[in-house]
Write a protein that holds these residues in place. Sequence first.
Motif, PDB file in Angstrom:
ATOM      1  N   PRO A  37      10.400  54.446  66.485  1.00 32.95           N
ATOM      2  CA  PRO A  37      10.473  55.406  65.379  1.00 32.95           C
ATOM      3  C   PRO A  37      11.855  56.058  65.248  1.00 32.95           C
TER       4      PRO A  37
ATOM      5  N   LEU B 285       9.527  56.582  59.041  1.00 36.05           N
ATOM      6  CA  LEU B 285       8.839  57.756  58.524  1.00 36.05           C
ATOM      7  C   LEU B 285       7.335  57.655  58.750  1.00 36.05           C
ATOM      8  N   ARG B 286       6.776  56.464  58.438  1.00 38.72           N
ATOM      9  CA  ARG B 286       5.335  56.290  58.601  1.00 38.72           C
ATOM     10  C   ARG B 286       4.931  56.529  60.055  1.00 38.72           C
ATOM     11  N   LYS B 287       5.769  56.047  60.967  1.00 37.66           N
ATOM     12  CA  LYS B 287       5.457  56.274  62.380  1.00 37.66           C
ATOM     13  C   LYS B 287       5.573  57.755  62.718  1.00 37.66           C
ATOM     14  N   ALA B 288       6.590  58.423  62.141  1.00 34.56           N
ATOM     15  CA  ALA B 288       6.777  59.839  62.441  1.00 34.56           C
ATOM     16  C   ALA B 288       5.576  60.672  61.988  1.00 34.56           C
ATOM     17  N   VAL B 289       4.958  60.278  60.856  1.00 31.62           N
ATOM     18  CA  VAL B 289       3.811  61.063  60.385  1.00 31.62           C
ATOM     19  C   VAL B 289       2.499  60.554  60.963  1.00 31.62           C
ATOM     20  N   GLY B 290       2.581  59.610  61.919  1.00 32.45           N
ATOM     21  CA  GLY B 290       1.368  59.300  62.672  1.00 32.45           C
ATOM     22  C   GLY B 290       0.822  57.888  62.539  1.00 32.45           C
TER      23      GLY B 290
END
Lengths: 237, 417
Positions: free
Chosen positions: B410, B322-327
């Motif tokens: 991700p 999730l953290r990777k998905a939001v940047g």
Amino acid sequence: MLIEVKNLVKEYRNEDVITSVLRGLNFEIKKGEFVSIMGPSGSGKSTLMHILGLLDRPTSGVYKFDGRNTENLDDNELAMMRNEKIGFVFQAFNLLPRTNVLENVKLPLLYSKKKIDAETRAKKVLESVGLGHRLEYFTNQISGGEKQRVAIARALVNEPEIIFADEPTGNLDSKSGIQVMEIFQKLNDAGHTIILVTHETATAEYADRIIKIRDGEIVGDEKVHNKRRGDGNGQLK
Amino acid sequence: MINFVKQCAKASLASLLANKTRSFLTMLGIIIGVAAVIIIMSLGAGAQNLIISQIKSFGTNKIGILPGKADSNGPPASALGIVITSLKFEDAQALRNNPNIPHLSGVVAYDNSSETLNYQNASYTTSVQGASGDYFTVEGGDLADGRFFTDAEEQATAHVVVLGDTVKNELFGDSPAVGANIKIRNHIFQVIGVMKKRGTILVQNYDDMVIIPNQTMRKTVLGIDYLNFIRATVDNESNMAETVAEIKEVLRTRHAITDQSGSSDDFNVRNSADALALITTVTNALKFFLAAMAGLSLLVGGIGIMNIMLVAVNERTREIGLRKAVGASNANIILQFLIETIIITTLGGLIGIIVGALISFLASLIIKSLGYDWNFSISPSSVIMALGVSATIGLIFGIYPASKASRLEPVEALRYE
């Protein structure tokens, strides 16, 4: 054109066995559109969403996002693009445990290079999805519909170009589902580009356009004539 | 960046508090390791102070002159039971009040022997010290009763004795001793003085002994013509090196030794300042060696933490996705897990310091209650070192789990069930 896809192919290689998931897709999506990508499970719709959302890379073909060819972007550039231009809403909400609603929504701003007052911005977005009264609640203390609205607020907080929603109503009861779809429609009315991935025709019909996928190929791309709309109270009009 | 670190720290503290038992067990290795280091450093410093204060109360201005060639690393020859007769009473006299050794403030010539003393029906075996010269200057102490013998009595081989406090009590009890006659090897000695109670300094018990003139000891009691040793003092510790050199020169001249290198000497000169420096070095080495051994358990603790962090990375795969998905970039993820590990080890280090200090303090109370002059001390340097080492362990053992977390794709991470 916000999204341009040409001959998009995705294959998985597992010890000499090649599985084709996407077999040469071509389509375009304009800014401000509300598009559903619909297909049965295993059709490759989620893989397509991951590639469009810059979470994954195609095996071959061209994907231009916002006029930029994404092929040559490195991991850091992709991360920055996801942060600044893309918002995600997942079926399982994917909220951080042991963290309150406000902190969850602030999360993308933690990785942002922009100078924004995260607190004020996150509160504003939460109020816009009707959760201004739940700021300090922990994510295990709110209902499924509220969780998904938190996830939508999180997707909106960085003012993205586009929002990807992967089966956003899949874990919700029908009333909460309709409420969530109403929010997407409202956002689209306000000019947001939205791509919805689903296997249900009923859900897909909240959009203006449906791209149908089966076995990694596009089998239909048409406008929705009888667009569904909620009445604002979780019921269909 | 600073905001990011702050947020990560806040989040990891929250998750530590949410899993109190697990956090505690994770930190236990570090807690025990740091506590062990602190305890050893503290008790080591206490023991060192005890030894050094003993030497200091003995005096750091003392010089010992022993017969036999110098071997400053080994024990004196006399301690090995070898009798060397090269040191004479005349040597002590030559050193005493010698204008060429201006900073020598006192000289005492010694011949010692363990003898049985008799008074009426009582008998008591103690150390008889034939000690002549500037006794009080060199040894300190004070008379409780009577007087000390004079130079004239020394030259006249007078049969006089000054008793230590223990000996006086053993032979005379509460009745006065001065003026009475006692027997040493069937020679009659008149008690002329009694020393004040003084206790043991280093290995010498100043109460369980008697003092007679050196001349009397050699000629009457032992029948020898040499000294066991000479003990002297300098007026100031800073004149030590100079005075030792002057003593050597005088003795070489007297013993007709032309070799100035010291390899032909038939005597050796030691001083308490050197001994103090040597003991400080040795005890320091011992202390740091023990601390290093305790530090090994920190390594084990670090490996335990790495293990837990690997499990945590696995558990939190979806969160990482999730953290990777939001940047979040790979560097963001690495930093987050490193900060978490460092917080765990540093927090463990802090708890370890408190536990270690507490145990050291309790130990010091117990040791004090046993009658030792013991000071509780925790040096700031050992606290800083313990914290530094804990944080470093977090850094070292955090890198592998953190980089593993950052390498997660991700999509794979989001899909992980």
